[in-house]
Design an enzyme around this catalytic site. Sequence first.
Site, PDB file in Angstrom:
ATOM      1  N   GLU A  65      74.818  47.891  32.939  1.00 48.38           N
ATOM      2  CA  GLU A  65      73.986  48.437  34.010  1.00 48.38           C
ATOM      3  C   GLU A  65      74.430  49.855  34.377  1.00 48.38           C
ATOM      4  O   GLU A  65      74.893  50.143  35.487  1.00 48.38           O
ATOM      5  CB  GLU A  65      73.998  47.469  35.189  1.00 48.38           C
ATOM      6  CG  GLU A  65      73.405  46.118  34.789  1.00 48.38           C
ATOM      7  CD  GLU A  65      73.554  45.018  35.823  1.00 48.38           C
ATOM      8  OE1 GLU A  65      74.047  45.291  36.935  1.00 48.38           O
ATOM      9  OE2 GLU A  65      73.160  43.869  35.526  1.00 48.38           O
ATOM     10  N   ASN A 137      80.080  38.505  37.892  1.00 52.62           N
ATOM     11  CA  ASN A 137      79.275  38.234  39.079  1.00 52.62           C
ATOM     12  C   ASN A 137      78.971  36.746  39.247  1.00 52.62           C
ATOM     13  O   ASN A 137      78.077  36.379  40.017  1.00 52.62           O
ATOM     14  CB  ASN A 137      77.968  39.034  39.023  1.00 52.62           C
ATOM     15  CG  ASN A 137      77.398  39.293  40.403  1.00 52.62           C
ATOM     16  OD1 ASN A 137      78.124  39.615  41.339  1.00 52.62           O
ATOM     17  ND2 ASN A 137      76.079  39.174  40.540  1.00 52.62           N
ATOM     18  N   ARG A 138      79.696  35.901  38.539  1.00 53.33           N
ATOM     19  CA  ARG A 138      79.676  34.459  38.756  1.00 53.33           C
ATOM     20  C   ARG A 138      81.092  33.913  38.928  1.00 53.33           C
ATOM     21  O   ARG A 138      81.290  32.719  38.979  1.00 53.33           O
ATOM     22  CB  ARG A 138      79.008  33.730  37.569  1.00 53.33           C
ATOM     23  CG  ARG A 138      77.592  34.146  37.265  1.00 53.33           C
ATOM     24  CD  ARG A 138      76.611  33.748  38.349  1.00 53.33           C
ATOM     25  NE  ARG A 138      75.230  34.034  37.965  1.00 53.33           N
ATOM     26  CZ  ARG A 138      74.632  35.223  38.101  1.00 53.33           C
ATOM     27  NH1 ARG A 138      75.306  36.239  38.623  1.00 53.33           N
ATOM     28  NH2 ARG A 138      73.373  35.390  37.721  1.00 53.33           N
ATOM     29  N   GLU A 270      69.362  45.744  43.320  1.00 55.11           N
ATOM     30  CA  GLU A 270      68.975  45.721  41.902  1.00 55.11           C
ATOM     31  C   GLU A 270      68.049  46.917  41.698  1.00 55.11           C
ATOM     32  O   GLU A 270      66.898  46.905  42.124  1.00 55.11           O
ATOM     33  CB  GLU A 270      68.263  44.410  41.550  1.00 55.11           C
ATOM     34  CG  GLU A 270      69.141  43.176  41.638  1.00 55.11           C
ATOM     35  CD  GLU A 270      69.990  42.943  40.399  1.00 55.11           C
ATOM     36  OE1 GLU A 270      69.910  43.767  39.456  1.00 55.11           O
ATOM     37  OE2 GLU A 270      70.719  41.934  40.366  1.00 55.11           O
TER      38      GLU A 270
END
Length: 307
Positions: A65, A137-138, A270
């Site tokens: 990203e 991110n988990r 996002e």
Amino acid sequence: PEKFNTFDDILSYLQDLYDNCPAGVQCVLEDIGNSYEGRPLRAFRMIQADNTRGIWVDSCIHSREWLAGATTLGILTRLVNGYGSDPDATRLVDSYNWHFVPVGNPDGYTYTWTNDRMWRKTRSPNAGYSCRGTDGNRNFGYLWGSPGASTYPCSDTYMGPSEASEPETVAIQNAGEALRGELVLWLTFHTYGNYYLFPYGTTSGGTCIKADNNADLQRVGDATIKAVQETYNRDRWVTGPTCSTLYAASGSTCDWAHGVGLVRYSYTPELRGPGFAPDPSNINPSIEENWNGLRVMISEIEDIEGF
């Protein structure tokens, strides 16, 4: 920030910003930890002695990203270069300590430049599997392993073998905990989709969990996306709890920061696309619209909280 940069170039740019720290502000470059492969998680802080409140901004926990990282660097640049000349930047630096970690997954980010542009996870090995990496991110330590993460190591949303198993996660959690009592807002930039998501991302008994201050989070999110949308009148943005707005996602940075009580206001923007590999021509517009959103977000929080 006008182009996408390698990890080494980002470190060099942070040094340049540090070397141009405005008078009256203490800039700090600090490695809050190291990645699995030994790369630094470098924080850039802007501190003033009288400030009692702080804001955290991170990005590129998902390594592909790139626009998230470029947007984070652009906002940091506005604060450093605009202090003393731009009234908005000056007020924000005079009112808050700022803590930036532009690349929260240095190994994965480097891998997107050298091997696989769409790589998302960390680069740690998974015992018994040839596939590598955990979804950072988990992996955070709040409701870890709840619905919204995968137990399969080859999945892009693999939650890891245990809570906070990744050194990158540990570094960010420890740095956040060290600021307990100071932080007002936690922003963790991602791409893509035109969302400003807030806690929570997981379910209990099949029902999405809501934050205790859900109404305030919604109010701040609504004001923020209005400012973002009005910058170019191009895209429709949406704000709401991650679980009911997008999908279930447990163990996220955003949920952790709110769930462990570090902040009352935690958001995952996002950003604009298209896709995970947008043209660099999107960088400056993304910086502009999210700078506008950030200014309004902070003002709205101040109005609610009375400071």
